[in-house]
Design a protein around this motif. Structure first.
Motif, PDB file in Angstrom:
ATOM      1  N   LYS A  58       0.816  -1.215   0.000  1.00 26.59           N
ATOM      2  CA  LYS A  58       0.000   0.000   0.000  1.00 26.59           C
ATOM      3  C   LYS A  58       0.856   1.274   0.000  1.00 26.59           C
ATOM      4  CE  LYS A  58      -4.193  -2.035   1.195  1.00 26.59           C
ATOM      5  NZ  LYS A  58      -5.527  -1.794   1.704  1.00 26.59           N
ATOM      6  N   PHE A  59       2.172   1.119  -0.040  1.00 26.80           N
ATOM      7  CA  PHE A  59       3.048   2.287  -0.115  1.00 26.80           C
ATOM      8  C   PHE A  59       3.250   2.651  -1.578  1.00 26.80           C
ATOM      9  CE2 PHE A  59       7.358   4.059  -0.591  1.00 26.80           C
ATOM     10  CZ  PHE A  59       7.224   5.211   0.185  1.00 26.80           C
ATOM     11  N   VAL A  60       3.079   3.924  -1.915  1.00 28.30           N
ATOM     12  CA  VAL A  60       3.254   4.382  -3.297  1.00 28.30           C
ATOM     13  C   VAL A  60       4.581   5.109  -3.444  1.00 28.30           C
ATOM     14  CG1 VAL A  60       2.319   5.846  -5.143  1.00 28.30           C
ATOM     15  CG2 VAL A  60       0.760   4.527  -3.668  1.00 28.30           C
ATOM     16  N   SER A  61       4.796   6.140  -2.626  1.00 27.50           N
ATOM     17  CA  SER A  61       6.032   6.918  -2.693  1.00 27.50           C
ATOM     18  C   SER A  61       6.100   7.845  -1.491  1.00 27.50           C
ATOM     19  CB  SER A  61       6.095   7.733  -3.992  1.00 27.50           C
ATOM     20  OG  SER A  61       5.091   8.734  -3.972  1.00 27.50           O
ATOM     21  N   GLY A  62       7.190   8.567  -1.392  1.00 27.11           N
ATOM     22  CA  GLY A  62       7.307   9.537  -0.312  1.00 27.11           C
ATOM     23  C   GLY A  62       8.708  10.095  -0.248  1.00 27.11           C
TER      24      GLY A  62
END
Length: 117
Positions: A41-45
């Protein structure tokens, strides 16, 4: 499934903690992100360094950073996938940034760029 940005608002860590404490917070943050990534569920950051920050205002007036006299600034953000805003809020509740008094994580749904939102 929608995407949400989790915006970290906190004081510049370099002003309130030792380099060792900052390393501890960074590990906690990477572990927290790793937990979200493990759920796919992590896309970017990214973090947003406080150095060299500028504000461009009306009339082209440029000032150094948004944080000259305020304690709460944007220190970084991540984008996650979630089935609902409630799920995104649950991710936010685990953010290590919240260990600091007055710190917050703002949760915002990302527009789908479909002209409707």
């Amino acid at each position: 499934m929608d995407e949400f940005v989790l915006i970290f608002r906190h004081e510049d860590g370099n002003k309130v903690a030792s380099p060792e404490q900052i390393q501890i917070w960074m590990k906690q943050t990477m572990d927290w992100i790793g937990g979200i990534a493990a759920q796919n569920k992590f896309v970017s950051g990214t973090g947003l360094p406080f150095a060299d920050a500028k504000i461009v205002g009306h009339g082209g007036v440029v000032t150094n950073g948004p944080f000259g006299e305020i304690k709460e600034t944007i220190g970084g953000f991540i984008t996650v996938k979630a089935d609902s805003v409630e799920e995104a809020v649950e991710f936010a509740k685990g953010c290590p940034v919240l260990q600091g008094p007055g710190n917050t994580v703002e949760v915002r749904k990302i527009a789908k760029n479909d002209g409707v939102h």
